[in-house]
Design an enzyme around this catalytic site. Sequence first.
Site, PDB file in Angstrom:
ATOM      1  N   LEU A  10       3.023  29.069  32.755  1.00 45.18           N
ATOM      2  CA  LEU A  10       2.082  28.535  33.735  1.00 45.18           C
ATOM      3  C   LEU A  10       0.673  28.562  33.170  1.00 45.18           C
ATOM      4  CD1 LEU A  10       3.467  30.294  36.934  1.00 45.18           C
ATOM      5  CD2 LEU A  10       3.854  27.940  36.184  1.00 45.18           C
ATOM      6  N   CYS A  11      -0.153  27.618  33.635  1.00 42.66           N
ATOM      7  CA  CYS A  11      -1.539  27.564  33.185  1.00 42.66           C
ATOM      8  C   CYS A  11      -2.243  28.871  33.515  1.00 42.66           C
ATOM      9  CB  CYS A  11      -2.271  26.402  33.852  1.00 42.66           C
ATOM     10  SG  CYS A  11      -1.866  24.824  33.082  1.00 42.66           S
ATOM     11  N   PRO A  12      -3.038  29.350  32.592  1.00 37.86           N
ATOM     12  CA  PRO A  12      -3.598  28.675  31.423  1.00 37.86           C
ATOM     13  C   PRO A  12      -2.817  28.887  30.121  1.00 37.86           C
ATOM     14  CG  PRO A  12      -4.744  30.731  31.697  1.00 37.86           C
ATOM     15  CD  PRO A  12      -3.711  30.639  32.824  1.00 37.86           C
ATOM     16  N   ASP A  37       4.842  22.920  33.357  1.00 43.33           N
ATOM     17  CA  ASP A  37       3.772  23.053  34.352  1.00 43.33           C
ATOM     18  C   ASP A  37       3.019  21.724  34.424  1.00 43.33           C
ATOM     19  OD1 ASP A  37       1.549  23.552  35.874  1.00 43.33           O
ATOM     20  OD2 ASP A  37       1.004  25.404  34.846  1.00 43.33           O
ATOM     21  N   ASP A  43      -5.170  19.732  32.290  1.00 40.94           N
ATOM     22  CA  ASP A  43      -5.795  20.813  31.522  1.00 40.94           C
ATOM     23  C   ASP A  43      -5.834  20.556  30.010  1.00 40.94           C
ATOM     24  OD1 ASP A  43      -6.102  22.049  33.938  1.00 40.94           O
ATOM     25  OD2 ASP A  43      -4.409  23.425  33.670  1.00 40.94           O
TER      26      ASP A  43
END
Length: 76
Positions: A10-12, A37, A43
Amino acid sequence: MHTLDARNLLCPLPVIRTQQKVSELMPGDILEVICTDPGVLNDIPAWCRINGHHVLEATEWGREVRIRLEVNKLTT
């Protein structure tokens, strides 16, 4: 072409892993990042713009997102 498997992160984390992988590559190299994600569709291109890398293609198929980028020719 180089590949980074960032599925199930998952981000980041996909952006952080992309940054780490790009630091190992040569200017002009192509990197394909595979993620699950959907946030990476915003992003990673934003990170590329800030750092001067070029997004060649971003595709979404099912749960997977694939982003191909070219490492900035000025990055070493």
